[in-house]
Structures are given as structure tokens and as C-alpha cells.
Design a protein around this motif. Structure first.
Motif, PDB file in Angstrom:
ATOM      1  N   LEU A 235       0.791  -1.237   0.000  1.00 52.35           N
ATOM      2  CA  LEU A 235       0.000   0.000   0.000  1.00 52.35           C
ATOM      3  C   LEU A 235       0.824   1.290   0.000  1.00 52.35           C
ATOM      4  CD1 LEU A 235      -2.995  -0.954   2.336  1.00 52.35           C
ATOM      5  CD2 LEU A 235      -2.940  -0.852  -0.167  1.00 52.35           C
ATOM      6  N   PRO A 236       1.853   1.438   0.844  1.00 52.70           N
ATOM      7  CA  PRO A 236       2.586   2.714   0.830  1.00 52.70           C
ATOM      8  C   PRO A 236       3.185   3.070  -0.525  1.00 52.70           C
ATOM      9  CG  PRO A 236       3.161   1.453   2.783  1.00 52.70           C
ATOM     10  CD  PRO A 236       2.333   0.552   1.900  1.00 52.70           C
ATOM     11  N   ASP A 237       3.615   2.074  -1.265  1.00 52.13           N
ATOM     12  CA  ASP A 237       4.218   2.329  -2.578  1.00 52.13           C
ATOM     13  C   ASP A 237       3.176   2.672  -3.642  1.00 52.13           C
ATOM     14  OD1 ASP A 237       6.754   1.871  -1.578  1.00 52.13           O
ATOM     15  OD2 ASP A 237       6.684  -0.267  -2.066  1.00 52.13           O
ATOM     16  N   LEU A 238       1.910   2.439  -3.363  1.00 52.10           N
ATOM     17  CA  LEU A 238       0.851   2.677  -4.338  1.00 52.10           C
ATOM     18  C   LEU A 238       0.150   4.014  -4.140  1.00 52.10           C
ATOM     19  CD1 LEU A 238      -0.738  -0.877  -4.309  1.00 52.10           C
ATOM     20  CD2 LEU A 238       1.060   0.015  -5.799  1.00 52.10           C
ATOM     21  N   LEU A 239       0.429   4.672  -3.035  1.00 49.70           N
ATOM     22  CA  LEU A 239      -0.222   5.952  -2.778  1.00 49.70           C
ATOM     23  C   LEU A 239       0.188   6.973  -3.827  1.00 49.70           C
ATOM     24  CD1 LEU A 239       0.192   6.149   1.083  1.00 49.70           C
ATOM     25  CD2 LEU A 239      -1.908   5.692  -0.187  1.00 49.70           C
ATOM     26  N   PRO A 240      -0.755   7.774  -4.287  1.00 51.92           N
ATOM     27  CA  PRO A 240      -0.396   8.836  -5.233  1.00 51.92           C
ATOM     28  C   PRO A 240       0.656   9.764  -4.636  1.00 51.92           C
ATOM     29  CG  PRO A 240      -2.747   8.513  -5.222  1.00 51.92           C
ATOM     30  CD  PRO A 240      -2.196   7.685  -4.085  1.00 51.92           C
ATOM     31  N   LEU A 241       1.409  10.399  -5.488  1.00 53.41           N
ATOM     32  CA  LEU A 241       2.534  11.215  -5.043  1.00 53.41           C
ATOM     33  C   LEU A 241       2.110  12.526  -4.395  1.00 53.41           C
ATOM     34  CD1 LEU A 241       4.791  10.602  -8.153  1.00 53.41           C
ATOM     35  CD2 LEU A 241       4.873   9.448  -5.942  1.00 53.41           C
ATOM     36  N   ARG A 242       0.907  12.973  -4.671  1.00 54.59           N
ATOM     37  CA  ARG A 242       0.406  14.194  -4.039  1.00 54.59           C
ATOM     38  C   ARG A 242       0.105  13.927  -2.576  1.00 54.59           C
ATOM     39  NH1 ARG A 242      -4.055  16.462  -8.286  1.00 54.59           N
ATOM     40  NH2 ARG A 242      -2.670  16.641 -10.070  1.00 54.59           N
ATOM     41  N   ARG A 243      -0.237  14.981  -1.855  1.00 54.35           N
ATOM     42  CA  ARG A 243      -0.555  14.841  -0.448  1.00 54.35           C
ATOM     43  C   ARG A 243      -1.884  14.132  -0.222  1.00 54.35           C
ATOM     44  NH1 ARG A 243       0.386  20.396   2.503  1.00 54.35           N
ATOM     45  NH2 ARG A 243      -0.513  19.112   4.122  1.00 54.35           N
ATOM     46  N   GLU A 244      -2.760  14.150  -1.199  1.00 56.61           N
ATOM     47  CA  GLU A 244      -4.040  13.461  -1.070  1.00 56.61           C
ATOM     48  C   GLU A 244      -4.429  12.865  -2.414  1.00 56.61           C
ATOM     49  OE1 GLU A 244      -6.929  17.354  -1.570  1.00 56.61           O
ATOM     50  OE2 GLU A 244      -6.559  16.548   0.412  1.00 56.61           O
ATOM     51  N   LEU A 245      -5.400  11.991  -2.374  1.00 53.76           N
ATOM     52  CA  LEU A 245      -5.885  11.374  -3.602  1.00 53.76           C
ATOM     53  C   LEU A 245      -6.554  12.419  -4.487  1.00 53.76           C
ATOM     54  CD1 LEU A 245      -7.535   8.264  -1.963  1.00 53.76           C
ATOM     55  CD2 LEU A 245      -5.447   8.280  -3.306  1.00 53.76           C
ATOM     56  N   PRO A 246      -6.501  12.252  -5.795  1.00 58.73           N
ATOM     57  CA  PRO A 246      -7.191  13.185  -6.686  1.00 58.73           C
ATOM     58  C   PRO A 246      -8.689  13.197  -6.410  1.00 58.73           C
ATOM     59  CG  PRO A 246      -5.770  11.708  -7.930  1.00 58.73           C
ATOM     60  CD  PRO A 246      -5.795  11.210  -6.526  1.00 58.73           C
ATOM     61  N   GLY A 247      -9.279  14.367  -6.472  1.00 59.46           N
ATOM     62  CA  GLY A 247     -10.711  14.486  -6.242  1.00 59.46           C
ATOM     63  C   GLY A 247     -11.534  13.966  -7.404  1.00 59.46           C
ATOM     64  N   GLU A 248     -11.099  14.270  -8.609  1.00 62.39           N
ATOM     65  CA  GLU A 248     -11.853  13.866  -9.792  1.00 62.39           C
ATOM     66  C   GLU A 248     -10.921  13.365 -10.888  1.00 62.39           C
ATOM     67  OE1 GLU A 248     -15.636  16.907  -9.690  1.00 62.39           O
ATOM     68  OE2 GLU A 248     -14.048  17.250 -11.128  1.00 62.39           O
ATOM     69  N   ILE A 249     -11.389  12.368 -11.585  1.00 58.23           N
ATOM     70  CA  ILE A 249     -10.737  11.876 -12.801  1.00 58.23           C
ATOM     71  C   ILE A 249     -11.828  11.842 -13.853  1.00 58.23           C
ATOM     72  CG2 ILE A 249      -9.533   9.973 -13.914  1.00 58.23           C
ATOM     73  CD1 ILE A 249      -8.444   9.166 -11.187  1.00 58.23           C
ATOM     74  N   ARG A 250     -11.908  12.884 -14.652  1.00 54.75           N
ATOM     75  CA  ARG A 250     -12.995  13.000 -15.628  1.00 54.75           C
ATOM     76  C   ARG A 250     -12.559  12.686 -17.054  1.00 54.75           C
ATOM     77  NH1 ARG A 250     -17.155  12.512 -12.448  1.00 54.75           N
ATOM     78  NH2 ARG A 250     -17.379  14.165 -10.953  1.00 54.75           N
ATOM     79  N   ASP A 251     -11.318  12.916 -17.374  1.00 57.56           N
ATOM     80  CA  ASP A 251     -10.814  12.727 -18.725  1.00 57.56           C
ATOM     81  C   ASP A 251     -10.773  11.234 -19.085  1.00 57.56           C
ATOM     82  OD1 ASP A 251      -9.342  13.926 -21.091  1.00 57.56           O
ATOM     83  OD2 ASP A 251      -7.840  12.497 -20.344  1.00 57.56           O
ATOM     84  N   ALA A 252     -11.163  10.900 -20.287  1.00 56.56           N
ATOM     85  CA  ALA A 252     -11.184   9.495 -20.725  1.00 56.56           C
ATOM     86  C   ALA A 252      -9.795   8.867 -20.688  1.00 56.56           C
ATOM     87  CB  ALA A 252     -11.774   9.392 -22.129  1.00 56.56           C
ATOM     88  N   ALA A 253      -8.770   9.642 -21.032  1.00 56.43           N
ATOM     89  CA  ALA A 253      -7.403   9.111 -21.006  1.00 56.43           C
ATOM     90  C   ALA A 253      -6.973   8.793 -19.572  1.00 56.43           C
ATOM     91  CB  ALA A 253      -6.433  10.108 -21.637  1.00 56.43           C
ATOM     92  N   GLU A 254      -7.376   9.635 -18.640  1.00 58.71           N
ATOM     93  CA  GLU A 254      -7.045   9.389 -17.234  1.00 58.71           C
ATOM     94  C   GLU A 254      -7.774   8.152 -16.715  1.00 58.71           C
ATOM     95  OE1 GLU A 254      -6.943  12.903 -14.545  1.00 58.71           O
ATOM     96  OE2 GLU A 254      -7.533  13.955 -16.370  1.00 58.71           O
ATOM     97  N   ARG A 255      -9.029   7.991 -17.096  1.00 57.99           N
ATOM     98  CA  ARG A 255      -9.781   6.815 -16.645  1.00 57.99           C
ATOM     99  C   ARG A 255      -9.200   5.539 -17.258  1.00 57.99           C
ATOM    100  NH1 ARG A 255     -14.765   9.702 -17.261  1.00 57.99           N
ATOM    101  NH2 ARG A 255     -15.641   8.069 -18.556  1.00 57.99           N
ATOM    102  N   ALA A 256      -8.697   5.647 -18.479  1.00 56.38           N
ATOM    103  CA  ALA A 256      -8.032   4.498 -19.095  1.00 56.38           C
ATOM    104  C   ALA A 256      -6.763   4.148 -18.321  1.00 56.38           C
ATOM    105  CB  ALA A 256      -7.711   4.782 -20.557  1.00 56.38           C
ATOM    106  N   ARG A 257      -6.023   5.162 -17.884  1.00 59.14           N
ATOM    107  CA  ARG A 257      -4.817   4.921 -17.083  1.00 59.14           C
ATOM    108  C   ARG A 257      -5.179   4.292 -15.737  1.00 59.14           C
ATOM    109  NH1 ARG A 257      -0.083   3.984 -18.181  1.00 59.14           N
ATOM    110  NH2 ARG A 257       0.850   5.266 -16.593  1.00 59.14           N
TER     111      ARG A 257
END
Length: 121
Positions: A80-102
Motif C-alpha cells: 500500500l505505501p508504494d501505491l499511494l499517489p505522489l500528491r498529499r491526497e488522492l485526486p478528487g476527480e478523474i474526468r478525462d477518458a485518457a485518465e480513466r483508461a490509465r
């Protein structure tokens, strides 16, 4: 900025896969992260939906141990620690189709990594 967002989406997908596997070991096949539509919700609003499961990770670990799945849960929990996003918190929204594909690519990659790690347990 776009590459950062794609990376964050990928890491959120990885985190989702690990938390879902951990919860499944704790609660069985009918766990909340395995419900239909949950992955879609998480892929669009990770902070809203994943934060609670991060807080519950220790409970999932204990639940899995109580079900005789402690070794496998420990392997996933330590990821789990290695999988946390690099920002201080998780992203609030992922709306872009390319981001959802990622996000989905992250899920697939982490499921494979978990399978490989658990093959030795």
C-alpha cells in the motif's frame, strides 16, 4: 501537468486493486469494492471513495488474518505505501477518458503484481 494526472490516475487504479484484494480476503467474495459499478465510481472520484477504504486497511488485514488469510493479506498490505499517489491526497476527480483508461491500466497491472506476489505465499 497532463502526465502528472495520468500518473496519479494509474496509481489510484493500483491502489484500488490492492484495497479490493485486501478487502476480499477480509470479507469474502461479496466485498464492497467488488460490487458492480464501484470501479466506475472510484475511477471518477477516487478521493471520495478510496479514502474510507484506506482508513479501513488495518481492519481488512485483521479480518483476513481471522479468516486464515493473514499471510496473503500481509503481502498486499505491505504494498500500500508504494501505491499511494505522489500528491498529499488522492485526486478528487478523474474526468478525462485518457485518465480513466490509465486508472484501468493501473488496476490491471496491480492485479497481475498481486497474483505474482501471492504465488510465493
Amino acid at each position: 501537468m497532463a502526465n502528472d494526472r495520468l500518473t496519479e490516475a494509474y496509481r489510484c487504479g493500483q491502489l484500488f486493486a490492492a484495497l479490493a484484494a485486501l478487502e476480499r480476503l477480509s470479507e469474502g467474495a461479496h466485498h464492497s469494492l467488488g460490487k458492480p459499478g464501484t470501479r466506475r465510481q472510484l475511477s471518477t472520484e477516487p478521493r471520495k471513495h478510496l479514502t474510507l477504504h484506506l482508513w479501513q486497511a488495518g481492519r481488512y488485514l485483521l479480518g483476513a488474518a481471522n479468516r486464515g488469510e493473514g499471510r496473503a493479506a500481509g503481502v498486499i498490505f505491505r504494498q500500500l505505501p508504494d501505491l499511494l499517489p505522489l500528491r498529499r491526497e488522492l485526486p478528487g476527480e478523474i474526468r478525462d477518458a485518457a485518465e480513466r483508461a490509465r486508472f484501468q491500466e493501473g488496476v490491471t497491472a496491480q492485479e497481475a503484481a498481486i497474483g505474482k506476489a501471492l504465488a510465493d505465499v
